[in-house]
Design a protein around this motif. Structure first.
Motif, short mmCIF file in Angstrom:
data_model
loop_
_atom_site.label_atom_id
_atom_site.label_comp_id
_atom_site.label_asym_id
_atom_site.label_seq_id
_atom_site.Cartn_x
_atom_site.Cartn_y
_atom_site.Cartn_z
N GLY A 20 6.71 3.75 -5.42
CA GLY A 20 5.77 2.44 -6.31
C GLY A 20 4.02 2.91 -6.32
O GLY A 20 3.60 3.47 -5.07
N GLU B 248 1.30 -4.35 -7.97
CA GLU B 248 2.33 -3.48 -7.34
C GLU B 248 2.87 -2.69 -8.52
O GLU B 248 4.13 -3.30 -9.76
N LEU B 249 2.92 -1.55 -9.48
CA LEU B 249 3.48 -0.98 -9.56
C LEU B 249 5.40 -0.34 -8.91
O LEU B 249 4.73 0.70 -8.30
N ILE B 250 5.99 -0.26 -9.77
CA ILE B 250 7.66 0.89 -9.01
C ILE B 250 7.45 2.14 -10.67
O ILE B 250 7.57 2.32 -11.37
N ASN B 251 7.59 2.92 -9.91
CA ASN B 251 8.54 4.27 -9.52
C ASN B 251 9.27 4.35 -10.57
O ASN B 251 10.24 4.64 -10.33
N GLN B 252 10.09 3.72 -11.86
CA GLN B 252 10.89 3.89 -12.07
C GLN B 252 11.61 4.85 -12.27
O GLN B 252 13.12 5.42 -11.96
N ARG C 85 11.01 8.13 -10.17
CA ARG C 85 10.81 8.67 -9.23
C ARG C 85 12.18 9.68 -9.21
O ARG C 85 11.98 10.24 -8.52
N LEU D 63 3.59 7.04 -15.94
CA LEU D 63 3.06 6.44 -14.17
C LEU D 63 1.63 6.41 -14.53
O LEU D 63 0.49 5.42 -14.24
N GLN E 69 0.79 4.16 -17.29
CA GLN E 69 0.25 2.58 -16.20
C GLN E 69 -1.19 2.76 -15.32
O GLN E 69 -1.60 1.21 -15.58
#
Length: 158
Positions: free
Chosen positions: A22, A35-39, A41, A52, A55
């Motif tokens: 993230g 906090e951004l989650i890298n879906q 990855r 990304l 975002q």
């Protein structure tokens, strides 16, 4: 203007932009904004990397800190106006925030990591050129059709 840092699940600097767990986004005063989650990855290809980037732009990120980044992703980020810096992999997030680690500015795509796959083999088609399919018997052909591979049609040489 915000700063984003690519992180691992343990909140250390991630080793690669597209594979980061993230991103933590801080404002100019050092306050955590998001906090951004890298879906994607674990996904193959570039689609999730473009998401990304969108975002990050939506959170007004102008500076990006990461361990490594591929050449194509780096070119895309630089072209979109991001300032990108390489910091040591696995550096603790607190050390990065307090300025205890060195920041190497990445100013051109060549400073990124070369793609390990053949050009365009990541599955998304980036970097690959469209190939013209050869003409087959029974197809109507246009003036600029590729007749390569056809040697004879009904006994007549081409």
């Amino acid at each position: 203007m915000s700063v984003a840092i690519a992180v691992t699940p343990n909140h250390e600097v991630a080793g690669h932009f597209g594979k980061a767990a993230g991103f933590v986004v801080y404002d100019g005063q050092g306050k955590l904004v998001a906090e951004l989650i890298n879906q994607g990855r674990k996904a193959v290809g570039c689609k999730h990397k473009k998401q990304l980037q969108s975002q990050l732009a939506a959170h007004n990120v102008k500076t990006l800190l990461l361990g490594n980044v591929g050449q194509r992703s780096l070119a895309r980020l630089l072209g979109a106006g991001f300032e990108v810096f390489r910091v040591p992999n696995r550096a603790p997030l607190q050390d990065v925030l307090m300025g205890k680690v060195t920041r190497e500015p990445l100013l051109s795509a060549e400073q990124g990591r070369p793609c390990k796959r053949e050009k365009g083999a990541c599955g998304c088609g980036c970097g690959s050129k469209k190939t013209v399919k050869p003409a087959k018997i029974g197809m109507t052909v246009s003036a600029n059709a590729n007749l390569q591979g056809l040697a004879k049609i009904g006994g007549f040489k081409l």
